[in-house]
Write an enzyme that holds these catalytic residues in place. Structure first.
Site, PDB file in Angstrom:
ATOM      1  N   CYS A   2       0.852  -1.193   0.000  1.00  0.00           N
ATOM      2  CA  CYS A   2       0.000   0.000   0.000  1.00  0.00           C
ATOM      3  C   CYS A   2       0.885   1.239   0.000  1.00  0.00           C
ATOM      4  O   CYS A   2       2.069   1.178   0.247  1.00  0.00           O
ATOM      5  CB  CYS A   2      -0.860  -0.003   1.254  1.00  0.00           C
ATOM      6  SG  CYS A   2      -1.753  -1.541   1.469  1.00  0.00           S
ATOM      7  N   ARG A  27       1.679   1.878  -5.947  1.00  0.00           N
ATOM      8  CA  ARG A  27       1.947   0.841  -4.939  1.00  0.00           C
ATOM      9  C   ARG A  27       0.706   0.037  -4.604  1.00  0.00           C
ATOM     10  O   ARG A  27       0.778  -0.995  -3.943  1.00  0.00           O
ATOM     11  CB  ARG A  27       2.494   1.489  -3.661  1.00  0.00           C
ATOM     12  CG  ARG A  27       3.853   2.130  -3.782  1.00  0.00           C
ATOM     13  CD  ARG A  27       4.250   2.788  -2.480  1.00  0.00           C
ATOM     14  NE  ARG A  27       4.363   1.812  -1.421  1.00  0.00           N
ATOM     15  CZ  ARG A  27       5.493   1.158  -1.149  1.00  0.00           C
ATOM     16  NH1 ARG A  27       6.569   1.398  -1.871  1.00  0.00           N
ATOM     17  NH2 ARG A  27       5.544   0.273  -0.189  1.00  0.00           N
ATOM     18  N   TRP A  74      -3.703  -1.893  -1.344  1.00  0.00           N
ATOM     19  CA  TRP A  74      -3.703  -3.142  -2.090  1.00  0.00           C
ATOM     20  C   TRP A  74      -4.200  -4.169  -1.086  1.00  0.00           C
ATOM     21  O   TRP A  74      -3.507  -4.522  -0.133  1.00  0.00           O
ATOM     22  CB  TRP A  74      -2.294  -3.494  -2.581  1.00  0.00           C
ATOM     23  CG  TRP A  74      -2.277  -4.659  -3.513  1.00  0.00           C
ATOM     24  CD1 TRP A  74      -2.451  -4.644  -4.871  1.00  0.00           C
ATOM     25  CD2 TRP A  74      -2.131  -6.045  -3.161  1.00  0.00           C
ATOM     26  NE1 TRP A  74      -2.374  -5.905  -5.384  1.00  0.00           N
ATOM     27  CE2 TRP A  74      -2.194  -6.802  -4.362  1.00  0.00           C
ATOM     28  CE3 TRP A  74      -1.945  -6.723  -1.969  1.00  0.00           C
ATOM     29  CZ2 TRP A  74      -2.077  -8.193  -4.392  1.00  0.00           C
ATOM     30  CZ3 TRP A  74      -1.819  -8.098  -1.979  1.00  0.00           C
ATOM     31  CH2 TRP A  74      -1.902  -8.818  -3.187  1.00  0.00           C
ATOM     32  N   ASN A 100       0.494  -0.709   6.034  1.00  0.00           N
ATOM     33  CA  ASN A 100       0.937  -1.533   4.901  1.00  0.00           C
ATOM     34  C   ASN A 100       1.542  -2.784   5.503  1.00  0.00           C
ATOM     35  O   ASN A 100       2.423  -2.707   6.341  1.00  0.00           O
ATOM     36  CB  ASN A 100       1.976  -0.791   4.063  1.00  0.00           C
ATOM     37  CG  ASN A 100       2.514  -1.667   2.942  1.00  0.00           C
ATOM     38  OD1 ASN A 100       1.876  -2.630   2.540  1.00  0.00           O
ATOM     39  ND2 ASN A 100       3.694  -1.336   2.456  1.00  0.00           N
ATOM     40  N   GLY A 101       1.011  -3.961   5.111  1.00  0.00           N
ATOM     41  CA  GLY A 101       1.590  -5.193   5.633  1.00  0.00           C
ATOM     42  C   GLY A 101       0.501  -6.194   5.978  1.00  0.00           C
ATOM     43  O   GLY A 101      -0.639  -6.063   5.562  1.00  0.00           O
ATOM     44  N   GLU A 481      10.714 -13.107 -19.782  1.00  0.00           N
ATOM     45  CA  GLU A 481      10.463 -11.700 -19.435  1.00  0.00           C
ATOM     46  C   GLU A 481       9.482 -11.070 -20.414  1.00  0.00           C
ATOM     47  O   GLU A 481       8.563 -10.353 -20.019  1.00  0.00           O
ATOM     48  CB  GLU A 481      11.783 -10.929 -19.408  1.00  0.00           C
ATOM     49  CG  GLU A 481      11.659  -9.443 -19.192  1.00  0.00           C
ATOM     50  CD  GLU A 481      10.989  -9.048 -17.881  1.00  0.00           C
ATOM     51  OE1 GLU A 481      10.793  -9.916 -17.005  1.00  0.00           O
ATOM     52  OE2 GLU A 481      10.600  -7.869 -17.762  1.00  0.00           O
ATOM     53  N   LYS A 485       5.883  -9.433 -19.304  1.00  0.00           N
ATOM     54  CA  LYS A 485       5.484  -8.066 -19.666  1.00  0.00           C
ATOM     55  C   LYS A 485       4.100  -8.071 -20.314  1.00  0.00           C
ATOM     56  O   LYS A 485       3.232  -7.287 -19.966  1.00  0.00           O
ATOM     57  CB  LYS A 485       6.513  -7.458 -20.624  1.00  0.00           C
ATOM     58  CG  LYS A 485       7.831  -7.095 -19.984  1.00  0.00           C
ATOM     59  CD  LYS A 485       7.763  -5.841 -19.181  1.00  0.00           C
ATOM     60  CE  LYS A 485       7.839  -5.846 -17.701  1.00  0.00           C
ATOM     61  NZ  LYS A 485       8.434  -6.774 -16.868  1.00  0.00           N
ATOM     62  N   GLU A 488       1.282  -9.043 -17.670  1.00  0.00           N
ATOM     63  CA  GLU A 488       0.968  -8.168 -16.524  1.00  0.00           C
ATOM     64  C   GLU A 488       0.352  -6.844 -16.939  1.00  0.00           C
ATOM     65  O   GLU A 488      -0.312  -6.206 -16.132  1.00  0.00           O
ATOM     66  CB  GLU A 488       2.190  -7.950 -15.636  1.00  0.00           C
ATOM     67  CG  GLU A 488       3.351  -7.257 -16.268  1.00  0.00           C
ATOM     68  CD  GLU A 488       4.485  -7.043 -15.258  1.00  0.00           C
ATOM     69  OE1 GLU A 488       4.224  -6.897 -14.065  1.00  0.00           O
ATOM     70  OE2 GLU A 488       5.648  -7.022 -15.677  1.00  0.00           O
ATOM     71  N   HIS A 504       8.017 -31.430 -26.374  1.00  0.00           N
ATOM     72  CA  HIS A 504       7.698 -32.196 -25.152  1.00  0.00           C
ATOM     73  C   HIS A 504       6.363 -31.759 -24.573  1.00  0.00           C
ATOM     74  O   HIS A 504       6.077 -32.007 -23.410  1.00  0.00           O
ATOM     75  CB  HIS A 504       8.836 -32.018 -24.132  1.00  0.00           C
ATOM     76  CG  HIS A 504      10.163 -32.479 -24.662  1.00  0.00           C
ATOM     77  ND1 HIS A 504      10.515 -33.812 -24.745  1.00  0.00           N
ATOM     78  CD2 HIS A 504      11.183 -31.782 -25.194  1.00  0.00           C
ATOM     79  CE1 HIS A 504      11.721 -33.912 -25.282  1.00  0.00           C
ATOM     80  NE2 HIS A 504      12.156 -32.695 -25.577  1.00  0.00           N
ATOM     81  N   LYS A 603       3.492  -2.159  -7.226  1.00  0.00           N
ATOM     82  CA  LYS A 603       4.872  -2.040  -7.667  1.00  0.00           C
ATOM     83  C   LYS A 603       5.840  -2.833  -6.805  1.00  0.00           C
ATOM     84  O   LYS A 603       6.784  -3.428  -7.284  1.00  0.00           O
ATOM     85  CB  LYS A 603       5.298  -0.569  -7.660  1.00  0.00           C
ATOM     86  CG  LYS A 603       6.724  -0.329  -8.129  1.00  0.00           C
ATOM     87  CD  LYS A 603       6.938  -0.811  -9.558  1.00  0.00           C
ATOM     88  CE  LYS A 603       8.349  -0.607 -10.031  1.00  0.00           C
ATOM     89  NZ  LYS A 603       8.567  -1.285 -11.345  1.00  0.00           N
TER      90      LYS A 603
HETATM   91  C1  AGP Z   1       7.905  -7.015 -13.034  1.00  0.00           C
HETATM   92  O1  AGP Z   1       7.422  -6.297 -14.171  1.00  0.00           O
HETATM   93  C2  AGP Z   1       6.958  -6.998 -11.887  1.00  0.00           C
HETATM   94  N1  AGP Z   1       6.562  -5.702 -11.550  1.00  0.00           N
HETATM   95  C3  AGP Z   1       7.417  -7.856 -10.729  1.00  0.00           C
HETATM   96  O2  AGP Z   1       7.597  -9.160 -11.226  1.00  0.00           O
HETATM   97  C4  AGP Z   1       8.730  -7.442 -10.014  1.00  0.00           C
HETATM   98  O3  AGP Z   1       9.822  -7.651 -10.854  1.00  0.00           O
HETATM   99  C5  AGP Z   1       8.878  -8.316  -8.766  1.00  0.00           C
HETATM  100  O4  AGP Z   1       7.785  -8.058  -7.913  1.00  0.00           O
HETATM  101  C6  AGP Z   1      10.186  -8.074  -8.018  1.00  0.00           C
HETATM  102  O5  AGP Z   1      10.233  -6.751  -7.562  1.00  0.00           O
HETATM  103  P1  AGP Z   1      11.637  -6.200  -7.009  1.00  0.00           P
HETATM  104  O6  AGP Z   1      12.594  -6.205  -8.157  1.00  0.00           O
HETATM  105  O7  AGP Z   1      11.331  -4.812  -6.521  1.00  0.00           O
HETATM  106  O8  AGP Z   1      12.086  -7.112  -5.912  1.00  0.00           O
END
Ligand code: AGP
Length: 608
Positions: A2, A27, A74, A100-101, A481, A485, A488, A504, A603
């Protein structure tokens, strides 16, 4: 994950809170709220959904005051409803809390309060903190010290009391909190992006500490109540770097910032002659380096993909066996720690709960602990004995881009430093260092490719509900990766796969027009990859490829080639990912989606 903001000063607090929450919305953004202190009252506003709903409410019901807290959520405990939004208050309505937590002892605490006849108004763990504070006596800071031992789990909390109109109290265990030290005003926030435009002088709260923040000063205490003296540090980030700078989305801005971010990251670790690597400041001793026999890389998400690439580079350049683990898996397995082991936590935010837990376990197990991180002063930065800072600058878009490519170059530089410390340096080092300094130009060339070239690929992936991303060797992690992208930010399912695995199982997915995206730059296994692409094309797949412009074999198979300049094989992941970032971005924009704040995501994953 959050966003938290607190302010005490002389300005009207509502605009300060809304502006801070706007900067923190990446966030977490499923509900938002604020508490404003009046003469002897706390006024609360809360709204479901995006921050703009709270802004609307604040416009309809203007609140006035110069002390307050705000929160963008969040959801963990309790659906993202207005009742579960923060701030949460105690039974008397005299104490408001944002959090937050996750409280791991949520259930017993809830049961205890209910059995004591406390009427709870939400499903949140946060309300339990407010209720516990309300049941104590004395100033808010003292109440916090009494309640702290009752809390088990991860929490960053900011609280206010109607009895203390000019005071904000902050405390943490796990998720970050930073105090912004201004002139006749002070702030508290989840991270510096919310306060940079008002002050660059910050104090990072350590775990277990309590900050009593007033306009004229900040009092820090540890969990025993002892005073803690800590001077503010001045950040070298400027506020402008957390703005969009004319780009439609933060993600696009950050994709285009990659040449500078890569250039700055490489230069930060070159010696004055720019022909060698200078890691003196990294924090390793010669004796520690001499003991090294193996490496573990731990991370999550995109950062884990960077580790998969780094495995190839570290093993080739240093000869040290390198294992890569999801941090969420590593922390629960027996990793055979020891003082001959270097564990590196790779994390953009420096606050990812699983990565921090894995790092703490490694340190307790006697391993050398390092971090590659993008936020100076973050939890991973302060946890590690050795650290490399990626010079990406603030990354606001939830989908990580410039943090990823700067992690790659930082890990390449680290591999060169370890190679040198083991007396293995040769001509390859000079080649790589020269090529690393040219890499920004290669990325710039990609960024200036005609965007019309992406049209066909964008349409194909926007219309398909599923796709496969294929790569081999050091490019397989780039396939992963690229798929992440797309998933997400466009919500279209995509799966990254090692191309050699197609027969396979996954080739069963291929039908007429099924999109297959290939990372096909010139490595030793490209011919093998082309064979895999012929097999899927023969079954109707529509093949898109990332490859060098003159890769004839690829052009004969792919309906579309997104061109990249030719670079050294160990640097190809850095250039090959850029077209895939742009492709995913274009698909999300095509679908009219919220690129910077994709649904369900945040984030920084600061909870397990
Ligand atoms: C990547 O696009 C995502 N936002 C997510 O997978 C991110 O890389 C992951 O949560 C790790 O975050 P960090 O690098 O801040 O540890």
């Amino acid at each position: 994950m959050c966003g938290i903001i607190g302010y005490v000063g002389s300005d009207e607090v509502v605009p300060v809170i809304l502006d801070g929450l706007r900067r923190l919305e990446y966030r977490g953004y499923d509900s938002a709220g604020m508490a404003v202190l009046g003469a002897d009252s706390i006024q609360i506003l809360r709204a479901e959904g995006k921050l703009r709903n709270l802004e609307q409410l604040a416009y309809q019901r203007p609140l006035h005051g110069t002390t307050g807290v705000g929160h963008t959520r969040w959801a963990t405990h309790g659906a993202p409803t207005q009742a579960n939004a923060h701030p949460q208050v105690d039974a008397s309505g005299g104490i408001a809390v944002v959090h937050n937590g996750i409280l791991e002892n949520y259930a017993p605490l809830r049961r205890e309060l209910l059995e004591d006849g406390v009427e709870l108004s939400s499903d949140t763990d946060t309300e339990l903190i407010a209720q516990l504070l309300g049941r104590e006596t004395g100033p808010l800071g003292e109440r916090v010290l009494k309640v702290l031992p009752r809390l088990v789990g991860q929490y960053a909390v900011v609280a206010v009391s109607r009895r203390e109109p000019g005071t904000v109290v902050a405390f943490r265990q796990g998720p970050p909190l930073v105090v912004g030290v201004g002139t006749a005003e002070n702030m508290v926030a989840s991270d510096v992006t919310a306060i940079l435009h008002r002050t660059r002088r910050v104090i990072y709260l350590e775990n277990g500490e309590v900050a009593v923040v007033r306009a004229d000063g900040v009092e820090l205490r540890d969990r025993s109540g002892a005073l803690v003296e800590r001077s503010p540090e001045t950040l070298d980030w400027d506020a402008g770097r957390v703005e969009k700078g004319g780009y439609r989305h933060f993600m696009l801005k950050e994709i285009f910032e990659q040449p500078d971010a890569i250039r700055n990251t490489v230069r930060a670790y070159l010696d004055s002659s720019r022909s060698g690597v200078n890691l003196d400041g990294l924090g390793f001793s010669g004796e520690q380096l001499a003991r090294l026999r193996r490496i573990h890389l731990v991370a999550c998400g995109t950062s884990w993909h960077a580790c998969l690439v780094a495995k190839f580079i570290l093993e080739e350049l240093t000869g040290l066996p390198t294992d890569v683990d999801y941090a969420s898996e590593y922390r629960y397995r027996e990793p055979l720690l020891g003082d001959d082991l270097l564990v590196i936590g790779v994390t953009q935010s420096g606050e990812t709960a699983d990565t921090l837990a894995a790092m703490e376990m490694a340190r307790e197990g006697g391993a050398l602990l390092a971090t590659v991180c993008n936020v100076r002063g973050s939890s991973s930065w302060r946890l590690a004995g050795a650290r490399m800072l990626t010079q990406a600058g603030p990354e606001i878009g939830v989908a990580s881009t410039k943090a990823f490519t700067t992690q790659l170059v930082a890990l390449i530089v680290l591999a060169l430093a370890l190679r040198s410390s083991r007396g293995l340096s040769d001509g390859l080092d000079r080649t790589l260092l020269t090529e690393l300094q040219r890499l920004p130009l290669a990325v710039e060339e990609i960024l200036h490719t005609d965007r019309a070239l992406y049209r066909l690929g964008t349409e194909m992936l926007a219309e398909a509900t599923d796709s496969l991303y294929l790569g081999r060797g050091i490019l397989y992690p780039i396939a992963l990766e690229g798929a992440l992208k797309l998933k997400e930010i466009s919500y279209r399912h995509a799966e990254g796969y090692p191309a050699g695995e197609m027969k396979h199982g996954p080739i069963a997915l291929v039908t007429e027009g099924f999109p297959v995206v290939a990372v096909a730059t010139a490595t030793a296994t490209r011919e093998k990859l082309l064979g895999n692409l012929m097999e899927v094309k023969a079954r109707g797949a529509a093949v898109l490829a990332v490859a060098e412009a003159d890769a004839d074999g690829v052009r004969q198979i792919a309906a579309l080639v997104l061109p990249v300049p030719a670079v050294h094989r160990l640097l190809q992941p850095v250039v090959a990912v850029v077209p895939l970032q742009l492709l995913a971005y274009n698909v999300a924009v095509e679908l009219g989606l919220d690129v910077d704040q994709p649904r369900n995501l945040a984030k920084s994953v600061t909870v397990e």
